[in-house]
Write an enzyme that holds these catalytic residues in place. Structure first.
Site, PDB file in Angstrom:
ATOM      1  N   LYS A  55     -22.668 -15.295  35.054  1.00  0.00           N
ATOM      2  CA  LYS A  55     -23.431 -16.487  34.659  1.00  0.00           C
ATOM      3  C   LYS A  55     -22.765 -17.736  35.227  1.00  0.00           C
ATOM      4  CE  LYS A  55     -25.248 -14.240  30.539  1.00  0.00           C
ATOM      5  NZ  LYS A  55     -25.152 -13.933  29.109  1.00  0.00           N
ATOM      6  N   GLN A  99     -22.049 -15.971  24.105  1.00  0.00           N
ATOM      7  CA  GLN A  99     -22.197 -14.567  24.514  1.00  0.00           C
ATOM      8  C   GLN A  99     -22.071 -13.652  23.288  1.00  0.00           C
ATOM      9  OE1 GLN A  99     -23.021 -13.632  27.615  1.00  0.00           O
ATOM     10  NE2 GLN A  99     -23.017 -11.474  27.128  1.00  0.00           N
ATOM     11  N   ASP A 122     -30.675 -19.498  25.255  1.00  0.00           N
ATOM     12  CA  ASP A 122     -30.886 -18.082  24.936  1.00  0.00           C
ATOM     13  C   ASP A 122     -32.187 -17.880  24.157  1.00  0.00           C
ATOM     14  OD1 ASP A 122     -29.378 -15.921  25.666  1.00  0.00           O
ATOM     15  OD2 ASP A 122     -27.899 -16.145  24.073  1.00  0.00           O
TER      16      ASP A 122
HETATM   17  N1  GUN Z   1     -25.272 -10.117  25.301  1.00  0.00           N
HETATM   18  C1  GUN Z   1     -26.087  -9.246  25.925  1.00  0.00           C
HETATM   19  N2  GUN Z   1     -27.241  -9.854  26.275  1.00  0.00           N
HETATM   20  C2  GUN Z   1     -27.146 -11.135  25.860  1.00  0.00           C
HETATM   21  C3  GUN Z   1     -28.016 -12.260  25.937  1.00  0.00           C
HETATM   22  O1  GUN Z   1     -29.125 -12.215  26.458  1.00  0.00           O
HETATM   23  N3  GUN Z   1     -27.551 -13.400  25.378  1.00  0.00           N
HETATM   24  C4  GUN Z   1     -26.338 -13.472  24.786  1.00  0.00           C
HETATM   25  N4  GUN Z   1     -25.963 -14.644  24.256  1.00  0.00           N
HETATM   26  N5  GUN Z   1     -25.506 -12.455  24.702  1.00  0.00           N
HETATM   27  C5  GUN Z   1     -25.910 -11.302  25.236  1.00  0.00           C
END
Ligand code: GUN
Length: 289
Positions: A55, A99, A122
Site C-alpha cells: 500500500k 490494517q 476502508d
Molecule cells: N486486512 C485484510 N484486508 C483488509 C482490508 O481491506 N482493510 C484493512 N484495514 N485490513 C485488512
C-alpha cells in the site's frame, strides 16, 4: 466447451493506477496539493506487513503523500486512539486505514468508530457502511470497502450490463460479502447472500449469472456449481502448504464452464490497493475538492 475469458485484474488495476496518477499530478500542478494516505500497522503479523508495504509503495508511485505508521504489538488502545485523533485533526491527511486484524487486546470496533468517516478509505465506519446499506448515498462521495469496489469494477469490465442479473455472493463478512452484496443491489442485480448455513448451496449457486466467492476456503466452489456462461469473481486468497496462492473457486473445473472468471493471483487481489488509492482520491475531493 470453450474456456472462460480470464478477467485480468492485474492489467485493469495497473490502468486504474495510471488514471489516478494522472489525476494526482493534475491536482498538484493546479493547486500545489498532494492527497495523503496514512496506513497504521500495529504489531508484526507477516501478511499484514506485506500488505502495508505494498500500500505504501503503490501510493507513493501514484504521487500521493504515503505514510505508514508501524506501531509495536503492545501499543495500547488509548495510544492508538490518540494517533487517530491526531490524524483526524490533520488537514493534510485525506485517507486513514488501520490494517486488520489488530492485536487481541484492542477493540477493533472502537478503533474503526474513531476514524473520521470522511477519511475512512476502508469504508468500514458505521456511517459509511450505513450509507451503503441505505442505498441513499451517491457513489461519488461514498467510501466503499476496497475489495468489493474492485470486484464491481471487474464485473463492469466483463459484462455490458448488470441490471436484472441474478447474483449470488458466497460469504457474509463485513469486509467483503455484505458490502459487495449492497453494491450488486445498487447495480440492479437480484442478490442472494449465501453462507455457511445455506442449504443446497450448489443449487443456489447454479442459478447465478454472477458468482462472487468470498469464503476463505481453497477450491470450495466446484465447477459443476457454475451455470454455463456465468461470470465468476473469486475473492479468495488462500495460501496452500506448498506456498502457492489459490482462490475459493476450483479454477481448473470452473474455467471450463464459466463465461468469464478471475484468476488467483492476478484477479481481485491487485484491484484492492488500486481501489484504496481511488478512495483516497475520492476522500480528497470530498474534503478539499
Ligand atoms: N486486512 C485484510 N484486508 C483488509 C482490508 O481491506 N482493510 C484493512 N484495514 N485490513 C485488512
Amino acid at each position: 466447451m470453450p474456456q472462460a475469458t480470464l478477467i485480468d485484474g492485474k492489467a485493469i488495476a495497473a490502468e486504474l493506477r495510471v488514471q489516478i496518477a494522472l489525476e494526482v499530478a493534475g491536482i498538484k500542478a493546479a493547486r500545489g496539493l498532494v492527497p495523503g494516505l496514512h496506513v497504521i500497522l500495529v504489531g508484526d503479523d507477516p501478511a499484514s506487513r506485506v500488505y502495508v508495504a505494498s500500500k505504501e509503495k503503490l501510493a507513493t508511485e501514484v504521487g500521493m503523500n504515503s505514510v505508514a505508521h508501524r506501531l509495536p504489538a503492545d501499543t495500547s488502545q488509548g495510544e492508538l486512539l490518540a494517533k487517530l485523533a491526531q490524524l483526524n485533526a490533520d488537514d493534510s491527511v485525506d485517507g486513514i486505514l488501520v490494517q486488520l486484524p489488530l492485536p487481541k487486546h484492542i477493540d477493533t470496533g472502537a478503533i474503526i468508530d474513531a476514524i473520521d468517516p470522511a477519511k475512512d478509505v476502508d469504508g468500514l465506519h458505521p456511517i459509511n457502511a450505513g450509507r451503503l446499506a441505505s442505498g441513499k448515498a451517491s457513489g461519488e462521495h461514498l467510501l466503499v470497502p476496497c475489495t468489493p469496489l474492485g470486484s464491481m469494477l471487474l464485473l463492469r469490465h466483463a459484462l455490458p450490463s448488470l441490471s436484472g442479473l441474478e447474483a449470488v455472493v458466497i460469504g457474509r463478512s463485513e469486509l467483503v460479502g455484505r458490502p459487495v452484496a449492497q453494491l450488486l443491489l445498487q447495480a440492479d442485480c437480484t442478490v442472494t447472500i449465501a453462507h455457511s448455513r445455506t442449504k443446497d448451496l450448489a443449487l443456489v449457486v447454479r442459478r447465478a449469472d454472477i458468482v462472487v466467492a468470498a469464503v476463505g476456503r481453497p477450491g470450495f466452489v466446484k465447477g459443476d456449481w457454475i451455470k454455463p456462461g456465468a461470470t465468476v469473481i473469486d475473492v479468495g486468497i488462500n495460501r496452500l502448504p506448498d506456498g502457492k496462492l489459490t482462490g475459493d473457486v476450483a479454477f481448473a473445473e470452473a474455467v471450463e464452464v464459466a463465461g468469464a472468471i478471475t484468476p488467483v493471483p492476478g484477479g481481485v487481489g491487485p484491484m484492492t490497493i488500486a481501489c484504496l488509492l481511488r478512495n483516497t482520491l475520492t476522500a480528497f475531493k470530498a474534503r478539499r475538492g
